[in-house]
Motif scaffolding. Structure first.
Motif, short mmCIF file in Angstrom:
data_model
loop_
_atom_site.label_atom_id
_atom_site.label_comp_id
_atom_site.label_asym_id
_atom_site.label_seq_id
_atom_site.Cartn_x
_atom_site.Cartn_y
_atom_site.Cartn_z
N ILE A 95 0.86 -1.18 0.00
CA ILE A 95 0.00 0.00 0.00
C ILE A 95 0.90 1.23 0.00
N TRP A 96 0.71 2.10 -0.99
CA TRP A 96 1.50 3.32 -1.04
C TRP A 96 0.68 4.45 -1.62
N VAL A 97 1.33 5.59 -1.86
CA VAL A 97 0.65 6.79 -2.36
C VAL A 97 0.93 6.93 -3.84
N SER A 98 -0.11 7.02 -4.64
CA SER A 98 0.05 7.10 -6.08
C SER A 98 0.68 8.43 -6.51
N ASN A 99 1.52 8.35 -7.53
CA ASN A 99 2.08 9.56 -8.14
C ASN A 99 1.21 10.07 -9.29
N GLY A 100 0.13 9.33 -9.59
CA GLY A 100 -0.75 9.76 -10.66
C GLY A 100 -0.17 9.57 -12.04
N THR A 101 0.77 8.64 -12.16
CA THR A 101 1.40 8.39 -13.45
C THR A 101 0.85 7.11 -14.07
N GLY A 102 1.14 6.92 -15.36
CA GLY A 102 0.76 5.69 -16.04
C GLY A 102 -0.74 5.43 -15.98
N ARG A 103 -1.08 4.17 -15.75
CA ARG A 103 -2.49 3.77 -15.76
C ARG A 103 -3.25 4.24 -14.53
N ASP A 104 -2.54 4.74 -13.51
CA ASP A 104 -3.25 5.30 -12.35
C ASP A 104 -4.11 6.49 -12.78
N GLY A 105 -3.58 7.32 -13.64
CA GLY A 105 -4.29 8.53 -14.07
C GLY A 105 -3.94 9.70 -13.18
N ARG A 106 -3.81 10.89 -13.79
CA ARG A 106 -3.41 12.08 -13.03
C ARG A 106 -4.39 12.43 -11.92
N GLU A 107 -5.65 12.08 -12.13
CA GLU A 107 -6.65 12.41 -11.10
C GLU A 107 -6.44 11.62 -9.82
N ARG A 108 -5.63 10.57 -9.89
CA ARG A 108 -5.37 9.75 -8.70
C ARG A 108 -4.06 10.11 -7.99
N ARG A 109 -3.41 11.15 -8.40
CA ARG A 109 -2.20 11.56 -7.70
C ARG A 109 -2.54 11.83 -6.23
N ASP A 110 -1.74 11.28 -5.34
CA ASP A 110 -1.88 11.39 -3.88
C ASP A 110 -2.94 10.45 -3.30
N ALA A 111 -3.56 9.62 -4.12
CA ALA A 111 -4.55 8.67 -3.62
C ALA A 111 -3.86 7.44 -3.02
N PRO A 112 -4.48 6.81 -2.03
CA PRO A 112 -3.94 5.56 -1.50
C PRO A 112 -4.05 4.46 -2.57
N LYS A 113 -2.99 3.73 -2.75
CA LYS A 113 -2.91 2.76 -3.85
C LYS A 113 -2.57 1.37 -3.33
N VAL A 114 -3.40 0.41 -3.65
CA VAL A 114 -3.09 -1.00 -3.35
C VAL A 114 -2.48 -1.59 -4.62
N GLY A 115 -1.24 -1.97 -4.52
CA GLY A 115 -0.54 -2.52 -5.67
C GLY A 115 0.31 -3.71 -5.27
N TRP A 116 1.36 -3.96 -6.03
CA TRP A 116 2.20 -5.11 -5.76
C TRP A 116 3.64 -4.81 -6.14
N CYS A 117 4.54 -5.59 -5.55
CA CYS A 117 5.96 -5.54 -5.88
C CYS A 117 6.46 -6.98 -5.98
N TRP A 118 7.61 -7.16 -6.59
CA TRP A 118 8.15 -8.51 -6.76
C TRP A 118 8.77 -9.02 -5.47
N TRP A 119 8.64 -10.32 -5.24
CA TRP A 119 9.14 -10.97 -4.02
C TRP A 119 10.63 -10.75 -3.80
N GLY A 120 11.40 -10.66 -4.86
CA GLY A 120 12.85 -10.54 -4.71
C GLY A 120 13.39 -9.13 -4.84
N ASN A 121 12.50 -8.13 -5.02
CA ASN A 121 12.97 -6.76 -5.26
C ASN A 121 12.98 -5.92 -3.99
N ARG A 122 13.87 -4.92 -3.97
CA ARG A 122 13.98 -3.98 -2.86
C ARG A 122 13.44 -2.61 -3.28
N HIS A 123 12.86 -1.90 -2.31
CA HIS A 123 12.36 -0.55 -2.56
C HIS A 123 12.68 0.32 -1.36
N THR A 124 13.35 1.42 -1.59
CA THR A 124 13.80 2.27 -0.48
C THR A 124 12.62 2.88 0.27
#
Length: 219
Positions: A177-206
């Motif tokens: 769960i993170w905060v959308s930047n409103g880019t890509g398929r999220d759409g600009r109207e969703r910038r700053d919206a709470p976003k339920v998404g996914w990340c890869w099991w082996g990847n790191r994110h700061t």
């Protein structure tokens, strides 16, 4: 070992009675097939439980797809990313839930000290701390009660929910769960919206820690 000095500090959770009222206000009791009185009765009975506890609805009663739109950040409603139509199939894994539609989650933590760790690395680190990862629905419940927990660049994964493939292996995606930047398929109207998404099991994110708890109980 992780740097424990970077743990996230948050104000105390509302009382269980106040949490129940919040869920009732949002209509979560209806999603779960419960009456408002049933939710209030559970909260009242568990009111004396010590420590920081979160009131949660079993994911089988209130799935992530139904809860996500109730989230709010900067006045924007939450959403599930378009390429996660199977979000409700991410089930509790390595986690035992109490019986019944309602239960308690003790001492939720955002896991900032594990930022820039992969889920594969973070899971044993949490176990070494006697903690278990949050489910996606538990993470959403936490944010419904304490929206301030969700901060841009300080968000969290919920790796207690995983999707098992038909052949028995796990899907490499893990919910977050993170905060959308409103880019890509999220759409600009969703910038700053709470976003339920996914990340890869082996990847790191700061900018992603790992939500966890010290345990769950039936109250």
């Amino acid at each position: 070992m992780p740097d424990l000095s970077t743990r996230f500090a948050v104000t105390a959770l509302p009382s269980l009675l106040a949490q129940a009222e919040r869920l009732i206000e949002l209509g979560v009791h209806d999603l779960a097939g419960l009456s408002a009185e049933e939710m209030r009765t559970f909260a009242a009975a568990a009111h004396g439980v010590e420590g920081e506890v979160l009131l949660a609805v079993h994911p089988g009663r209130a799935p992530a797809s139904a809860l996500a739109p109730l989230l709010r950040h900067e006045g924007k409603p939450g959403f599930v990313v378009v390429d996660m139509t199977d979000v409700d199939e991410f089930a509790p894994t390595g986690v035992e839930l109490p019986e019944g539609p309602l239960y308690l989650v003790a001492a939720p933590d955002r896991g900032d000290h594990l930022a820039n760790w992969s889920p594969e690395e973070a899971l044993p680190a949490l176990a070494a701390e006697d903690r278990t990862p949050l489910l996606l629905t538990e993470g959403i419940h936490w944010l419904l009660q304490q929206p301030e927990v969700l901060e841009r660049n300080q968000c969290f994964m919920t790796i207690g929910s995983r999707l098992r493939k038909p052949k028995g292996t796990f899907d490499a995606r893990t919910p977050a769960i993170w905060v959308s930047n409103g880019t890509g398929r999220d759409g600009r109207e969703r910038r700053d919206a709470p976003k339920v998404g996914w990340c890869w099991w082996g990847n790191r994110h700061t900018w992603l820690g790992f939500g966890s708890t010290t345990g769950r109980s039936a109250g």
